[in-house]
Structures are given as structure tokens and as C-alpha cells.
Design an enzyme around this catalytic site. Structure first.
Site, PDB file in Angstrom:
ATOM      1  N   HIS A  62       0.842  -1.191   0.000  1.00  0.00           N
ATOM      2  CA  HIS A  62       0.000   0.000   0.000  1.00  0.00           C
ATOM      3  C   HIS A  62       0.877   1.241   0.000  1.00  0.00           C
ATOM      4  O   HIS A  62       1.985   1.219   0.520  1.00  0.00           O
ATOM      5  CB  HIS A  62      -0.881   0.034   1.263  1.00  0.00           C
ATOM      6  N   TYR A 127       0.184   2.150  14.280  1.00  0.00           N
ATOM      7  CA  TYR A 127       0.719   3.062  13.269  1.00  0.00           C
ATOM      8  C   TYR A 127       0.024   4.406  13.360  1.00  0.00           C
ATOM      9  O   TYR A 127      -1.177   4.503  13.534  1.00  0.00           O
ATOM     10  CB  TYR A 127       0.731   2.464  11.867  1.00  0.00           C
TER      11      TYR A 127
END
Length: 179
Positions: A62, A127
């Protein structure tokens, strides 16, 4: 380099080891401090996410055009892959690098650098991102794209439908260029 960050072979991607301070009660680890990432990115981190993956899960590849990511491995062991797709936008060849991540490792990922990981054990990853999620800046290409040539240490046992259906990097770049 800022606050203990170490450069990598990919421009803008940096790593650091967050140290655990242990005593008889357990341990304490500072995961993130704005001053430690402020000079790495023009935008502050604005959202935190928690990802849990079983051993064998592969998430990726990604990337974002407007968002940076800061990964903090909390539990488990993973191999993270980053692929610099910036050259691909100019008909160049992408480059990649693998990182073995264990608890305490941090990985800073700038825009137009694709990222993914293979969980070697059960993994917990926090994250931080520089944009709130709205779905308009989510791009992905096949985790096994021959042009990216990522040397994953083993085959994944679990892939999401999204990751399984991702196009090649060249197809994705062509789609973004025509948009």
C-alpha cells in the site's frame, strides 16, 4: 539524523529502536513524541491505529500520495517491506528494502513509498498517520509484483481480498496518471 533515527537505502525512510526501561514492576517504553518526528514530516501525526495480525498474514503493498506513516511494532516479529515507487512515476525502476521488526522497532514511511509486512508470529502494530482516514488516498499493488521484486522470506498464508486483487505496480501508476 533527528533524535536517534537511522537512515536506510530509501530516501526519507528511517528507523529507530525505542528502548524499554525495565524494573521489577515490568517495563516502560516511550513510543512516540512529536518532537522526534516533527522534522521528518511537514504535517503532524493526527490519527493512531492498532493492527493485529496472525502469523502468516501479509498486508500490502500500500502507499499514499498525501500521507506518511509511522509504524511501531508492539508485539511479535514481522518482516516489513518498503518499495520506493517514486521512480515508477517517471518510468524508472522501483527499489525496495526489507526490515526485520521486533518489539520496540519504529519505521517512518514517507509519501509514495509503498509498505507492507509479513507477520512471522502473531503481531501487534500501532501506526500513526498524518491524515485522518477517508479512503481517498489508499493505493495498492500486488504484493508479489515481479517489477517490485520483493524478496519475502516465505509465502503468506492469509491475504485480504483487497490485497489479493491489487493490480500490478505499472497498472496502478497508469491508472493514477490518467485520473
Amino acid at each position: 539524523m533527528n533524535e536517534g533515527w537511522s537512515p536506510t537505502s530509501i530516501e526519507g525512510v528511517v528507523t529507530r529502536r525505542n528502548l524499554a526501561h525495565e524494573d521489577p514492576r515490568g517495563s516502560f517504553t516511550e513510543l512516540w513524541r512529536n518532537s522526534k518526528t516533527a522534522t521528518l514530516n511537514e504535517s503532524p501525526m493526527v490519527q493512531a491505529n492498532l493492527s493485529r495480525s496472525a502469523a502468516g498474514v501479509l498486508r500490502g503493498m500500500h502507499f499514499h500520495l498525501r500521507q506518511v506513516d509511522l509504524w511501531l511494532l508492539i508485539e511479535g516479529s514481522a518482516v516489513a517491506a518498503v518499495t520506493d515507487v517514486r521512480p515508477a512515476f517517471e518510468d524508472g525502476v522501483p527499489t525496495n528494502q526489507l526490515f526485520e521488526m521486533t518489539p520496540g522497532d519504529a519505521l517512518y514511511i514517507p509519501v509514495r513509498v509503498a509498505h507492507g509486512f509479513l507477520a512471522l508470529t502473531d503481531v501487534t502494530l500501532i501506526y500513526l498517520v498524518s491524515n485522518e482516514y477517508d479512503g481517498t488516498d489508499e493505493h495498492g499493488f500486488a504484493w508479489d509484483d515481479p517489477e517490485a521484486a520483493i524478496a519475502w522470506p516465505s509465502q503468506p498464508t492469509v491475504l485480504s481480498e483487497r490485497d489479493r486483487a491489487n493490480p500490478s505496480l505499472r497498472e496502478l501508476i497508469a491508472d493514477l496518471a490518467s485520473a
